[in-house]
Design a protein around this motif. Structure first.
Motif, PDB file in Angstrom:
ATOM      1  N   ASP A  28      45.205  58.948  57.468  1.00  0.00           N
ATOM      2  CA  ASP A  28      44.815  58.587  56.333  1.00  0.00           C
ATOM      3  C   ASP A  28      45.434  57.011  56.266  1.00  0.00           C
ATOM      4  O   ASP A  28      46.395  56.631  57.031  1.00  0.00           O
ATOM      5  N   PHE A  29      44.989  56.403  54.965  1.00  0.00           N
ATOM      6  CA  PHE A  29      45.453  54.943  54.896  1.00  0.00           C
ATOM      7  C   PHE A  29      45.814  54.884  53.387  1.00  0.00           C
ATOM      8  O   PHE A  29      45.335  55.542  52.589  1.00  0.00           O
ATOM      9  N   LYS A 147      47.506  47.546  58.827  1.00  0.00           N
ATOM     10  CA  LYS A 147      46.342  47.459  59.599  1.00  0.00           C
ATOM     11  C   LYS A 147      45.504  46.481  58.348  1.00  0.00           C
ATOM     12  O   LYS A 147      44.777  46.963  57.387  1.00  0.00           O
ATOM     13  N   GLN A 150      45.996  47.295  54.396  1.00  0.00           N
ATOM     14  CA  GLN A 150      46.181  48.570  54.438  1.00  0.00           C
ATOM     15  C   GLN A 150      47.207  49.183  55.373  1.00  0.00           C
ATOM     16  O   GLN A 150      47.815  47.921  56.148  1.00  0.00           O
ATOM     17  N   GLU A 152      48.179  52.490  57.860  1.00  0.00           N
ATOM     18  CA  GLU A 152      47.797  53.624  58.421  1.00  0.00           C
ATOM     19  C   GLU A 152      49.104  54.643  58.568  1.00  0.00           C
ATOM     20  O   GLU A 152      49.943  54.091  59.080  1.00  0.00           O
ATOM     21  N   LYS A 154      50.961  57.023  60.675  1.00  0.00           N
ATOM     22  CA  LYS A 154      51.048  57.481  61.945  1.00  0.00           C
ATOM     23  C   LYS A 154      51.750  58.799  61.967  1.00  0.00           C
ATOM     24  O   LYS A 154      51.396  59.683  62.968  1.00  0.00           O
TER      25      LYS A 154
END
Length: 182
Positions: A28-29, A147, A150, A152, A154
């Protein structure tokens, strides 16, 4: 007919509410995180221009496990800050000195000074990020990789497999993920 429309609207609203309460997961971000730090300044992930990502550690300065992990968390910061992934600690109880006097900002500041902590230590607001990431205990880590504007997610989980230090570490979860992405 009016009853049917009202029911459909109520169902749609409750569905959205349930979806909004689901914790984020790896893949998800998330956007920027801004929280007050022990230095009395608002800390923003986006303001850390050289960072490729972050190791967010949810911790509490009065938690026995967090106290045992202090040196390992400092070592993570020392090792991975150079690679663009600094540690940022978030205290789930940091904003409520009435309910959590041992874990709120005044005690956080004392702990940072006493333990010579160099990474940002931030107070969560009403458990916002603790709930958002589904944090179940402390210490627990979240690895974010930048990113664009945003981040991400991990990894969300334990730092390693040995909270008690009674046996040798066999799985360094956070380090293993960071070795792949840093």
């Amino acid at each position: 007919m009016t009853r049917k429309i009202f029911f459909m609207i109520a169902l749609a609203c409750s569905t959205l509410l349930v979806q909004a309460q689901k914790a984020l997961r790896a893949g998800d971000f998330i956007g920027n995180i801004e929280l007050m730090g022990t230095d009395d300044r608002l800390f923003s992930l986006n303001a850390q221009k050289g960072a490729k990502g972050f190791i967010i550690v949810f911790m509490s300065n009065s938690c026995d496990h967090c106290i045992k992990y202090k040196d390992r968390i400092i070592a993570l910061d020392n090792r991975f800050k150079k690679k663009g992934f600094p540690v940022v600690a978030i205290a789930p109880y940091g904003d409520d000195p009435i309910k959590y006097p041992l874990d709120a900002m005044p005690k956080m500041k004392e702990w940072v000074r006493a333990k010579n902590i160099r990474f940002p230590y931030l107070a969560d607001r009403a458990f916002k990020y603790s709930y958002l990431f589904g944090i179940r205990h402390t210490p627990e880590a979240v690895i974010l990789q930048r990113k664009g504007s945003q981040y991400e997610i991990k990894y969300i989980g334990d730092i390693d497999d040995n909270p008690e230090l009674k046996k040798p570490l066999t799985n360094r979860y956070v380090e293993n993920i960071l070795a792949k992405i840093s």
